[in-house]
Design a protein around this motif. Structure first.
Motif, PDB file in Angstrom:
ATOM      1  N   SER A   6      -6.094  12.750 -15.738  1.00  0.00           N
ATOM      2  CA  SER A   6      -7.013  13.723 -16.340  1.00  0.00           C
ATOM      3  C   SER A   6      -6.478  14.228 -17.679  1.00  0.00           C
ATOM      4  O   SER A   6      -7.218  14.797 -18.472  1.00  0.00           O
ATOM      5  CB  SER A   6      -7.247  14.891 -15.376  1.00  0.00           C
ATOM      6  N   ASP A   7      -5.185  14.019 -17.945  1.00  0.00           N
ATOM      7  CA  ASP A   7      -4.595  14.427 -19.228  1.00  0.00           C
ATOM      8  C   ASP A   7      -4.771  13.367 -20.317  1.00  0.00           C
ATOM      9  O   ASP A   7      -4.242  13.527 -21.430  1.00  0.00           O
ATOM     10  CB  ASP A   7      -3.098  14.719 -19.044  1.00  0.00           C
ATOM     11  N   THR A   8      -5.496  12.307 -20.040  1.00  0.00           N
ATOM     12  CA  THR A   8      -5.652  11.216 -21.009  1.00  0.00           C
ATOM     13  C   THR A   8      -6.108  11.689 -22.398  1.00  0.00           C
ATOM     14  O   THR A   8      -5.535  11.265 -23.416  1.00  0.00           O
ATOM     15  CB  THR A   8      -6.590  10.133 -20.436  1.00  0.00           C
ATOM     16  N   PRO A   9      -7.101  12.602 -22.486  1.00  0.00           N
ATOM     17  CA  PRO A   9      -7.519  13.026 -23.833  1.00  0.00           C
ATOM     18  C   PRO A   9      -6.396  13.692 -24.637  1.00  0.00           C
ATOM     19  O   PRO A   9      -6.382  13.597 -25.867  1.00  0.00           O
ATOM     20  CB  PRO A   9      -8.650  14.022 -23.544  1.00  0.00           C
ATOM     21  N   THR A  10      -5.453  14.340 -23.937  1.00  0.00           N
ATOM     22  CA  THR A  10      -4.305  14.918 -24.651  1.00  0.00           C
ATOM     23  C   THR A  10      -3.439  13.795 -25.230  1.00  0.00           C
ATOM     24  O   THR A  10      -3.001  13.872 -26.396  1.00  0.00           O
ATOM     25  CB  THR A  10      -3.460  15.795 -23.693  1.00  0.00           C
ATOM     26  N   HIS A  11      -3.194  12.769 -24.435  1.00  0.00           N
ATOM     27  CA  HIS A  11      -2.408  11.628 -24.921  1.00  0.00           C
ATOM     28  C   HIS A  11      -3.084  11.015 -26.155  1.00  0.00           C
ATOM     29  O   HIS A  11      -2.421  10.680 -27.139  1.00  0.00           O
ATOM     30  CB  HIS A  11      -2.261  10.569 -23.813  1.00  0.00           C
ATOM     31  N   VAL A  12      -4.408  10.846 -26.099  1.00  0.00           N
ATOM     32  CA  VAL A  12      -5.141  10.267 -27.242  1.00  0.00           C
ATOM     33  C   VAL A  12      -4.877  11.064 -28.513  1.00  0.00           C
ATOM     34  O   VAL A  12      -4.542  10.501 -29.564  1.00  0.00           O
ATOM     35  CB  VAL A  12      -6.659  10.227 -26.942  1.00  0.00           C
ATOM     36  N   GLU A  13      -5.018  12.391 -28.400  1.00  0.00           N
ATOM     37  CA  GLU A  13      -4.830  13.229 -29.593  1.00  0.00           C
ATOM     38  C   GLU A  13      -3.416  13.095 -30.151  1.00  0.00           C
ATOM     39  O   GLU A  13      -3.218  13.063 -31.368  1.00  0.00           O
ATOM     40  CB  GLU A  13      -5.118  14.706 -29.266  1.00  0.00           C
ATOM     41  N   LEU A  14      -2.436  13.035 -29.247  1.00  0.00           N
ATOM     42  CA  LEU A  14      -1.049  12.946 -29.710  1.00  0.00           C
ATOM     43  C   LEU A  14      -0.778  11.592 -30.362  1.00  0.00           C
ATOM     44  O   LEU A  14      -0.098  11.513 -31.391  1.00  0.00           O
ATOM     45  CB  LEU A  14      -0.070  13.213 -28.556  1.00  0.00           C
ATOM     46  N   TYR A  15      -1.302  10.519 -29.782  1.00  0.00           N
ATOM     47  CA  TYR A  15      -1.112   9.193 -30.411  1.00  0.00           C
ATOM     48  C   TYR A  15      -1.768   9.151 -31.793  1.00  0.00           C
ATOM     49  O   TYR A  15      -1.258   8.512 -32.719  1.00  0.00           O
ATOM     50  CB  TYR A  15      -1.694   8.081 -29.524  1.00  0.00           C
ATOM     51  N   LYS A  16      -2.903   9.839 -31.932  1.00  0.00           N
ATOM     52  CA  LYS A  16      -3.573   9.848 -33.239  1.00  0.00           C
ATOM     53  C   LYS A  16      -2.817  10.694 -34.253  1.00  0.00           C
ATOM     54  O   LYS A  16      -2.713  10.346 -35.427  1.00  0.00           O
ATOM     55  CB  LYS A  16      -5.021  10.355 -33.078  1.00  0.00           C
ATOM     56  N   ALA A  17      -2.255  11.790 -33.806  1.00  0.00           N
ATOM     57  CA  ALA A  17      -1.588  12.713 -34.736  1.00  0.00           C
ATOM     58  C   ALA A  17      -0.170  12.270 -35.103  1.00  0.00           C
ATOM     59  O   ALA A  17       0.288  12.502 -36.222  1.00  0.00           O
ATOM     60  CB  ALA A  17      -1.541  14.115 -34.130  1.00  0.00           C
ATOM     61  N   PHE A  18       0.535  11.666 -34.151  1.00  0.00           N
ATOM     62  CA  PHE A  18       1.948  11.326 -34.354  1.00  0.00           C
ATOM     63  C   PHE A  18       2.051   9.809 -34.458  1.00  0.00           C
ATOM     64  O   PHE A  18       2.294   9.114 -33.456  1.00  0.00           O
ATOM     65  CB  PHE A  18       2.804  11.835 -33.191  1.00  0.00           C
ATOM     66  N   SER A  19       1.924   9.290 -35.690  1.00  0.00           N
ATOM     67  CA  SER A  19       1.741   7.847 -35.827  1.00  0.00           C
ATOM     68  C   SER A  19       2.966   7.014 -35.470  1.00  0.00           C
ATOM     69  O   SER A  19       2.852   5.824 -35.210  1.00  0.00           O
ATOM     70  CB  SER A  19       1.301   7.530 -37.256  1.00  0.00           C
ATOM     71  N   ASN A  20       4.141   7.634 -35.422  1.00  0.00           N
ATOM     72  CA  ASN A  20       5.341   6.842 -35.131  1.00  0.00           C
ATOM     73  C   ASN A  20       5.765   6.849 -33.665  1.00  0.00           C
ATOM     74  O   ASN A  20       6.796   6.267 -33.324  1.00  0.00           O
ATOM     75  CB  ASN A  20       6.524   7.348 -35.975  1.00  0.00           C
ATOM     76  N   ILE A  21       5.030   7.518 -32.821  1.00  0.00           N
ATOM     77  CA  ILE A  21       5.439   7.537 -31.418  1.00  0.00           C
ATOM     78  C   ILE A  21       4.768   6.408 -30.645  1.00  0.00           C
ATOM     79  O   ILE A  21       3.688   5.944 -31.009  1.00  0.00           O
ATOM     80  CB  ILE A  21       5.156   8.889 -30.715  1.00  0.00           C
ATOM     81  N   GLY A  22       5.458   5.987 -29.570  1.00  0.00           N
ATOM     82  CA  GLY A  22       4.921   4.896 -28.751  1.00  0.00           C
ATOM     83  C   GLY A  22       4.757   5.263 -27.280  1.00  0.00           C
ATOM     84  O   GLY A  22       4.184   4.500 -26.515  1.00  0.00           O
ATOM     85  N   GLY A  23       5.277   6.418 -26.877  1.00  0.00           N
ATOM     86  CA  GLY A  23       5.178   6.816 -25.474  1.00  0.00           C
ATOM     87  C   GLY A  23       5.093   8.324 -25.345  1.00  0.00           C
ATOM     88  O   GLY A  23       5.611   9.059 -26.202  1.00  0.00           O
ATOM     89  N   ILE A  24       4.407   8.765 -24.291  1.00  0.00           N
ATOM     90  CA  ILE A  24       4.206  10.201 -24.045  1.00  0.00           C
ATOM     91  C   ILE A  24       4.418  10.487 -22.553  1.00  0.00           C
ATOM     92  O   ILE A  24       4.025   9.687 -21.700  1.00  0.00           O
ATOM     93  CB  ILE A  24       2.771  10.635 -24.427  1.00  0.00           C
ATOM     94  N   VAL A  25       5.032  11.646 -22.269  1.00  0.00           N
ATOM     95  CA  VAL A  25       5.230  12.089 -20.882  1.00  0.00           C
ATOM     96  C   VAL A  25       4.717  13.508 -20.724  1.00  0.00           C
ATOM     97  O   VAL A  25       4.954  14.363 -21.583  1.00  0.00           O
ATOM     98  CB  VAL A  25       6.727  12.062 -20.502  1.00  0.00           C
ATOM     99  N   HIS A  26       4.023  13.742 -19.611  1.00  0.00           N
ATOM    100  CA  HIS A  26       3.701  15.109 -19.207  1.00  0.00           C
ATOM    101  C   HIS A  26       4.205  15.318 -17.786  1.00  0.00           C
ATOM    102  O   HIS A  26       4.027  14.446 -16.932  1.00  0.00           O
ATOM    103  CB  HIS A  26       2.193  15.345 -19.255  1.00  0.00           C
TER     104      HIS A  26
END
Lengths: 227, 227, 227, 227
Positions: free
Chosen positions: C74-94
């Motif tokens: 359910s947190d997928t939209p948060t991941h989307v925003e972070l991937y769009k904003a932080f262009s050099n990152i490749g992974g996210i954890v919540h």
């Protein structure tokens, strides 16, 4: 008979690491055979990982080694004094379990804040004073003497635990297993008591009638807990 | 059918040590079959390590044992009262889990400090008062009665948890498994709530709209968490 | 390629329970393939004990499911925003890891009290404000937007972690594994920071020059830690 | 001989995760052969799960690598300084163990609150100051120099532990194993000291005579603990 006693004391000792009550060799369990007056106790400074039933040391109530290829725990004279003073107990445990030891270091008895405590320990767990310089000369003997004195006004069967200031806890019971059980209870109660004061610094002890209800639910002739 | 119920209740009980919610025998799970009005519950004082499905005790809503070779948990009358008062629940858990019990000993309800709490527990987890001396005469029954009273102004489905002052928590759910799940949630929330107050002694509850958002993300007709 | 990505994300997710960062399903890891703009993420509400590599869900940067038999976190939209904003990152954890979440609930950023923190996180870990009622209507999207805003004045590569008030932490990295590594670091730093304030309530942050020394020992062209 | 040394140092290193003293690669053990002046030390940044005896790096007292296919720990220059300053030690440990590190971050030495502490560490565990900007240029060397200076007025054999402000602990002993043993003791003592202050904010150190009694029960010619 002694082999059976050693085996029982070995097994009770092995519960200390299982329940997270000891680091390294910081603890010991003994159990007495009241007919002969002999008790078995963990050898001094031997790793739990290497301990075997046959390593237990048999000692009499004068503190003399009756049988064993190792030195007994350096706390042996304390056990002797407690067996002499508390005639109905059959087992003793000493540990440096972290929460109970933290209260001992703080120099405070543990108030009864709830039913977990009241189920096994009737009232405040006492914390006995430091030994004087003079008393320290016979440190282990006088630790036992001091605990025994503290229980002149406490019922050692209703309060099978004590803290020694700046040192740590002793617990006892009808045998080694029950003494270990009480050591686990004490550690749990010490943990929850400290956190309870953190959550409510103005907390007071549980009502006397609730303590009575829970203690006598598990102890005495009207007990109805268990099978 | 009773065999199936016993098996389910056995498995739910075994989750208590798995999740670190019980020491020794300090906890129990029951689950009810609403058609017959029979529930299965852990026997009193039997070690988790020795527990078997066939040891579960079947009890009716008068608190009478229908089937079983052991005495049921001494808390059985409390379970009876809760099943009677909360008609939509199917399972109940009681533990002395350390953090929730610390709040109960402190005599404080647990404020909702964040979404972990709001996801499962809507609002402050209530802490009910001590029983009076008179009420203590029927201790286990009146514990249930007191909890039921506290939920006259709380929705027991939106708040499936309660603390009993100087004692510990009860949780419930649609079955035994969900009641255990809520017991784990409560312990986690109790831990983080206490630490949160340590980190910021002036902290207040989470905003109402965030609590609503998270609670209704997982519950009700507009829920969208999960599969 | 997607199978490889799913496998990597599965393995990174399984590190969360290994490191004690999640209870039940309270956490998720994603990793993106920047060429296609697809990322793999944990499915919503699926138990870690039952999770399999093929259960990972493939999502694009519009938040649409490209492949998968489950709903994504359910947190997928948060991941989307972070991937769009932080262009050099490749992974996210919540996660809702207990110590970091306690700071988030307390509404405080975590000051840099020592080199464990400085080795990976440059400066104070920020704690972003609550969303407004209006923003809560698109909760998960706006959580990402808010985090992105907070990093307009923070370097997201030098500070790969954030706390969301009354909620919990997000961390990121060059891939899923590094994001998990940073989640473990954050939890450790959150734990030691809280205890450090307990030991010395007047403690201040570590000196800037020590923070610089440690951060640049591990990062940048003059790094000399490791192989 | 070097193979034997590597094996010993490997085994001592592997005790760090066993005793919960390290997360990831945040720690290292070395042991010296005083005849050759060579010591073996953990390679920098290599995971404990992948570590093998042959990965240990052999270094001389000028800090030069004598043998090894990896870079040695980045803390190697600190170890060199300590081996040069403390001629009777044979092993050194550095960790970021959580409780000891919390005291280091708090900038406080650990008072002796009880016999667990006094059994191994004589007096207050010192906390050395931050390095100056100038000293930070040769960070690892000067960390060792600063520790050595602090022990001009402390007996490094009676106090085999130190905290570095905003960083973490170093311990030492007659060999790597004893240095690890002291690292475990320090962590336990740091934990109980912090909790003890929480339980009694006005607590003072244990009486000098009790500290003497316990320290000399285990050390010196009149020691009588153990076999």
């Amino acid at each position: 008979m002694l082999e059976e006693l050693k085996k029982r004391v070995y097994e009770a000792n092995m519960l200390l690491p299982k329940y997270g009550l000891v680091t390294f060799t910081w603890g010991n369990v003994s159990e007495i055979d009241r007919e002969t007056g002999y008790f078995a106790i963990k050898p001094s400074g031997v790793d739990y990982e290497k301990l075997r039933p046959e390593d237990m040391v048999i000692v009499d109530l004068d503190g003399k080694v009756v049988e064993g290829h190792y030195n007994p725990s350096s706390d042996t004279p304390t056990h002797v004094e407690l067996y002499k003073a508390f005639s109905n107990i059959g087992g003793i445990v000493h540990t440096h379990s972290p929460w109970a030891t933290s209260w001992a270091q703080a120099g405070r008895g543990i108030p009864c804040y709830g039913t977990t405590h009241a189920d096994y320990l009737y009232g405040t767990v006492p914390c006995v004073r430091n030994l004087t310089k003079e008393e320290l000369k016979a440190y282990e003997v006088n630790t036992g003497v001091l605990i025994a004195e503290a229980f002149q006004t406490n019922d050692y069967e209703a309060m099978p635990a004590v803290l020694c200031k700046n040192h740590g806890p002793f617990t006892w019971g009808k045998d080694g297993l029950e003494a270990v059980h009480n050591a686990v209870v004490l550690e749990e109660v010490a943990k929850m008591g400290a956190r309870c004061e953190m959550i409510n610094p103005k907390v007071g002890p549980a009502p006397q009638e609730l303590m009575d209800k829970h203690y006598y639910r598990k102890h005495g002739e009207n007990a109805y807990y268990g099978q």
